[in-house]
Design a protein around this motif. Structure first.
Motif, PDB file in Angstrom:
ATOM      1  N   GLN A  86      -0.928  16.649   5.685  1.00  0.00           N
ATOM      2  CA  GLN A  86       0.132  15.921   6.026  1.00  0.00           C
ATOM      3  C   GLN A  86      -0.326  15.086   7.297  1.00  0.00           C
ATOM      4  N   CYS A 143      -2.037  11.438   5.321  1.00  0.00           N
ATOM      5  CA  CYS A 143      -1.350  11.010   5.504  1.00  0.00           C
ATOM      6  C   CYS A 143      -0.849   9.833   6.209  1.00  0.00           C
ATOM      7  N   ASN A 144       0.156  11.381   7.629  1.00  0.00           N
ATOM      8  CA  ASN A 144       0.584  10.043   8.859  1.00  0.00           C
ATOM      9  C   ASN A 144      -0.552   9.544   9.245  1.00  0.00           C
ATOM     10  N   GLY A 186       0.981   6.554   5.863  1.00  0.00           N
ATOM     11  CA  GLY A 186       0.966   6.603   4.186  1.00  0.00           C
ATOM     12  C   GLY A 186       1.225   6.239   3.144  1.00  0.00           C
TER      13      GLY A 186
END
Length: 345
Positions: free
Chosen positions: A168, A171-172, A176
């Motif tokens: 996460q 990805c952030n 994204g």
């Protein structure tokens, strides 16, 4: 005497007793010095064995820094609790670890703690020890499913959380969208399975992220280096990479650096000291703490409580104890390093 004075007097007596126990036990420097309590006093209060206990430990392989740190932690906590720890190295090889555990099972121990290289590889010798009445603590990865083998307890992190939390963060950080690679550990390792599940649960939420490859490197830094030589030649764009442990992440970073591809954001697992330093310096983006010290030290405490305190599996100690650890970024890296230096997490 006023009640408040009685309480203060009782507290002073308790403290004196702890310090007397520490002196009798030859206390080492205190982890709990800020509270006026040494580690030996703490261990005595928590059920330190009066007679020396013999414990056998094995983890996946001491070539891995997580495993090496765990050995140090087990030996450290073993000294506090009067436990002599004998080590059976798994050598990052299921066949070699099985031979080591067969050897372990041929001897008598007060308790045993094992991190299996792969699920189902050690069931027979572990069952032999359980049948003999030896408490067996399972560490980090399942020896066998908990409904199939009666281990004393299973001390492990939430591997799915660890995989998801670092993924996460990556990805952030790339907004994204982009191209990512996951380099897995050993596929038979239930911890690796959980980390992969966590990774997949996150990336499927980002339709603009493409997963280029997910091959395993089996915790092997040489295999990781070979994989990443291939990736950097094959893929002109790689935005982020998630590795199932820090050793593989740092091995891949060296290959990236040699290819002048240090723009790739790197996430790892374990939060070992070299990775904490890499996060602080910006070579890695993030890692997450798989608390080796807490798991291996906790196995000492669990074993002593079983032998000295008579704790039973599911009665006194849960069958599954989740060991927690935070995501490590620049903001908390220094504190995490201090905790590891004192075998606390």
């Amino acid at each position: 005497m006023p009640e408040s004075d009685k309480g203060m007097d009782q507290a002073s007596t308790t403290r004196r007793n702890l310090l007397q126990m520490a002196a009798a036990g030859g206390a080492a420097a205190g982890l709990f010095g800020g509270m006026g309590v040494t580690t030996s006093a703490f261990a005595a209060e928590m059920g330190r064995s009066e007679k020396p206990l013999k414990a056998a430990f094995s983890n996946a392989g001491l070539q891995a820094t997580w495993c090496a740190q765990g050995k140090k932690a087990a030996e450290f906590w073993g000294k506090l609790f009067n436990v002599e720890v004998t080590w059976f190295d798994g050598q990052l090889d299921a066949v070699k670890q099985r031979a080591a555990i067969d050897n372990m099972a041929s001897q008598k121990w007060d308790f045993v703690a094992i991190q299996a290289f792969g699920i189902g590889t050690l069931t027979q010798p572990v069952q032999k020890m359980i049948d003999a009445g030896t408490p067996v603590i399972d560490m980090d990865t399942l020896i066998a499913p908990l409904d199939q083998i009666n281990v004393h307890s299973f001390l492990a992190p939430d591997n799915e959380f660890m995989g998801a939390s670092v993924t996460q963060a990556l990805c952030n950080a790339i907004g994204g969208k982009g191209k990512v690679i996951m380099t897995q550990g050993a596929l038979g390792h239930t911890g690796a399975q959980g980390r992969a599940k966590g990774f997949n649960s996150v990336v499927k939420q980002f339709p603009n992220i493409e997963v280029l490859d997910t091959q395993p490197a089996d915790w092997d830094v040489s295999k990781t280096a070979r994989l990443w030589e291939t990736y950097l030649t094959k893929y002109p764009q790689i935005d982020a990479a998630f590795f199932h442990n820090d050793d593989m992440a740092l091995a891949a970073y060296n290959i990236m650096k040699a290819h002048n591809r240090t723009n790739i954001l790197i996430g790892g697992v374990d939060a070992m000291p070299p990775a904490i330093q890499a996060v602080s310096e910006g070579r890695m983006f993030a890692t997450v703490r798989n608390p080796s010290c807490r798991i291996h030290g906790g196995a000492i405490v669990a074993g002593v409580a079983a032998v000295v305190g008579g704790e039973k599996s599911g009665q006194g100690i849960p069958k599954n104890v989740v060991t927690d650890g935070p995501v490590v970024t620049k903001a908390n890296a220094a504190g995490m390093q201090w905790m590891e230096d004192h075998f606390l997490i």
